[in-house]
Design an enzyme around this catalytic site. Structure first.
Site, mmCIF file in Angstrom:
data_model
loop_
_atom_site.group_PDB
_atom_site.id
_atom_site.type_symbol
_atom_site.label_atom_id
_atom_site.label_comp_id
_atom_site.label_asym_id
_atom_site.label_seq_id
_atom_site.Cartn_x
_atom_site.Cartn_y
_atom_site.Cartn_z
ATOM 1 N N LYS A 1 12.088 13.358 64.410
ATOM 2 C CA LYS A 1 12.930 13.694 63.681
ATOM 3 C C LYS A 1 12.001 15.464 63.519
ATOM 4 O O LYS A 1 12.807 16.046 62.757
ATOM 5 C CB LYS A 1 13.812 13.465 62.590
ATOM 6 N N ASN B 1 18.158 16.418 63.098
ATOM 7 C CA ASN B 1 18.680 15.328 63.437
ATOM 8 C C ASN B 1 19.862 16.006 64.245
ATOM 9 O O ASN B 1 20.477 14.890 65.330
ATOM 10 C CB ASN B 1 19.879 13.858 62.582
ATOM 11 N N ASP C 1 21.930 14.034 58.574
ATOM 12 C CA ASP C 1 21.786 12.880 57.948
ATOM 13 C C ASP C 1 22.203 12.807 56.249
ATOM 14 O O ASP C 1 22.751 12.161 56.064
ATOM 15 C CB ASP C 1 20.841 12.548 58.006
ATOM 16 N N GLY D 1 11.754 9.822 56.540
ATOM 17 C CA GLY D 1 12.729 10.669 57.413
ATOM 18 C C GLY D 1 13.759 10.894 55.747
ATOM 19 O O GLY D 1 14.682 11.820 55.501
ATOM 20 N N ALA D 2 14.522 9.641 56.076
ATOM 21 C CA ALA D 2 16.131 9.595 55.408
ATOM 22 C C ALA D 2 16.149 9.173 54.210
ATOM 23 O O ALA D 2 16.871 9.830 53.298
ATOM 24 C CB ALA D 2 16.431 8.135 56.213
ATOM 25 N N GLY E 1 25.465 1.553 55.784
ATOM 26 C CA GLY E 1 24.944 2.915 56.551
ATOM 27 C C GLY E 1 26.495 3.357 57.455
ATOM 28 O O GLY E 1 26.046 4.429 57.655
HETATM 29 P P1 NAP Z 1 11.076 5.965 58.528
HETATM 30 O O1 NAP Z 1 11.084 7.768 58.710
HETATM 31 O O2 NAP Z 1 9.881 5.414 59.887
HETATM 32 O O3 NAP Z 1 10.770 5.614 57.270
HETATM 33 C C1 NAP Z 1 10.723 4.514 56.711
HETATM 34 C C2 NAP Z 1 10.348 3.899 55.122
HETATM 35 O O4 NAP Z 1 10.694 2.914 55.341
HETATM 36 C C3 NAP Z 1 9.069 4.618 55.629
HETATM 37 O O5 NAP Z 1 8.544 5.776 55.478
HETATM 38 C C4 NAP Z 1 7.860 3.650 54.636
HETATM 39 O O6 NAP Z 1 7.710 4.020 53.585
HETATM 40 C C5 NAP Z 1 8.805 2.831 54.482
HETATM 41 N N1 NAP Z 1 8.583 0.715 55.072
HETATM 42 C C6 NAP Z 1 8.885 0.760 56.238
HETATM 43 N N2 NAP Z 1 8.599 -0.313 57.208
HETATM 44 C C7 NAP Z 1 8.065 -0.822 55.738
HETATM 45 C C8 NAP Z 1 8.576 -2.181 55.234
HETATM 46 N N3 NAP Z 1 7.583 -3.239 56.563
HETATM 47 N N4 NAP Z 1 8.397 -2.612 54.382
HETATM 48 C C9 NAP Z 1 8.806 -1.417 53.313
HETATM 49 N N5 NAP Z 1 8.580 -0.012 53.609
HETATM 50 C C10 NAP Z 1 8.531 -0.087 54.805
HETATM 51 O O7 NAP Z 1 12.452 6.199 59.599
HETATM 52 P P2 NAP Z 1 14.103 6.768 59.002
HETATM 53 O O8 NAP Z 1 13.633 7.867 59.816
HETATM 54 O O9 NAP Z 1 13.648 7.105 57.219
HETATM 55 O O10 NAP Z 1 15.002 5.816 58.902
HETATM 56 C C11 NAP Z 1 14.524 4.670 57.658
HETATM 57 C C12 NAP Z 1 16.162 4.012 58.299
HETATM 58 O O11 NAP Z 1 17.083 4.348 57.761
HETATM 59 C C13 NAP Z 1 15.987 2.279 59.479
HETATM 60 O O12 NAP Z 1 16.965 1.999 59.290
HETATM 61 C C14 NAP Z 1 17.849 4.032 60.063
HETATM 62 O O13 NAP Z 1 17.714 2.953 61.315
HETATM 63 C C15 NAP Z 1 18.434 3.946 59.002
HETATM 64 N N6 NAP Z 1 18.328 5.292 59.194
HETATM 65 C C16 NAP Z 1 20.325 5.371 59.027
HETATM 66 C C17 NAP Z 1 21.456 6.240 59.254
HETATM 67 C C18 NAP Z 1 22.317 6.742 58.681
HETATM 68 O O14 NAP Z 1 23.188 7.519 59.361
HETATM 69 N N7 NAP Z 1 23.268 5.255 58.415
HETATM 70 C C19 NAP Z 1 20.322 7.632 59.666
HETATM 71 C C20 NAP Z 1 19.399 7.967 59.707
HETATM 72 C C21 NAP Z 1 18.471 6.781 58.809
HETATM 73 P P3 NAP Z 1 6.164 3.368 52.506
HETATM 74 O O15 NAP Z 1 5.643 3.534 53.515
HETATM 75 O O16 NAP Z 1 6.262 4.540 52.028
HETATM 76 O O17 NAP Z 1 7.380 2.405 52.113
#
Ligand code: NAP
Length: 242
Positions: free
Chosen positions: A62, A83, A98, A125-126, A224
């Protein structure tokens, strides 16, 4: 032709959603899975499939897709994440649907009189898309992260008072996502009440451990799925508009 780039893509929801949509609409379009080993393979993909009219972008590209695009929408620029790619007049334009998906879903979830503060769990990112929407709606928020930072709360900083006073809590971490469904962000769930609204960006499982624990305290919950559908529909609208 439309499609999605990311890696891995085997569990991606978008191909079946769009294929069913095209069939229901009676149109002969294809929505393909383009699993890219590395983002450097993107230009070759575009050359190989010149009929592509639109693409979705998912984890982990992304942000890294941005240098390959000609223009960004103001929202995508602000959150530095794309996205959805629109192919229009020989240009590749990056969008962030998003933001639209979350905004629409939150709008239906929160009561119009909502006037509390929010916690955004995770800083990826989210989380930035969520923060963009909260800014727009004038809802004060704080990020919660595993790492300590002056501007960001850590999970250890989350005392009972903060949880009690933050009536909107949004999980943007992958904790609780299938197949690791027993996990949940570490907050003191006992402090939640029927004044709290818990939004989980995860849609599989339908009810994560985070949402289950909130529901047990009488909190309102939302997953979500609606956001996912709305971001897909917003992508489709963008692709039709060239
Ligand atoms: P990402 O960039 O990998 O960010 C996830 C964040 O969660 C990380 O920056 C981290 O923040 C935290 N994290 C990761 N692993 C963790 C762990 N084991 N324990 C605690 N915190 C943790 O992912 P993203 O793109 O933002 O997506 C995040 C989630 O949203 C995913 O599950 C994705 O499927 C979902 N999503 C859903 C939609 C929808 O349309 N429903 C759209 C986009 C994303 P810290 O390092 O600061 O703790």
């Amino acid at each position: 032709m439309y499609g999605i780039i990311g890696n891995p893509l085997e569990h991606s929801w978008s191909p079946s959603y769009f294929s069913e949509k095209f069939e229901a609409m009676g149109i002969m379009e294809i929505y393909a899975r383009f699993e890219l080993k590395k983002i450097e393979d993107f230009p070759r993909l575009i050359q190989q499939f010149p009929s592509i009219k639109g693409l979705n972008v998912t984890i982990p590209y992304k942000s890294s897709i941005i240098p390959y695009l000609d223009v960004l929408s103001p929202e995508a620029k602000k959150v530095a994440a794309v996205n959805c790619i629109q192919f229009a007049n020989g240009k590749m334009i990056g969008h962030n649907t998003d933001i639209i998906g979350f905004e629409k879903s939150l709008q239906r979830f929160l009561p119009s009189h909502f006037s509390s503060q929010a916690l955004i769990l995770g800083t990826g990112g989210a989380a930035k898309a969520v923060a963009y929407v909260l800014n727009k709606k004038n809802i004060p928020y704080r990020f919660v992260s595993r790492s300590k930072n002056i501007k960001i709360l850590s999970y250890q900083d989350l005392n009972d008072e903060i949880i009690k006073e933050s009536h909107l809590i949004i999980n943007t971490t992958p904790l609780g996502m299938y197949p690791d469904i027993a996990f949940a962000p570490q907050i003191t769930y006992e402090q939640l009440s029927n004044q709290h609204y818990l939004f989980d960006l995860i849609y599989n499982p339908e009810e994560t451990q985070f949402l289950k624990l909130g529901k047990q305290q009488g909190s309102f919950i939302k997953n979500g799925l609606e956001m996912l559908v709305e971001q897909a529909e917003a992508s489709w609208e963008i692709w039709q508009d060239f």
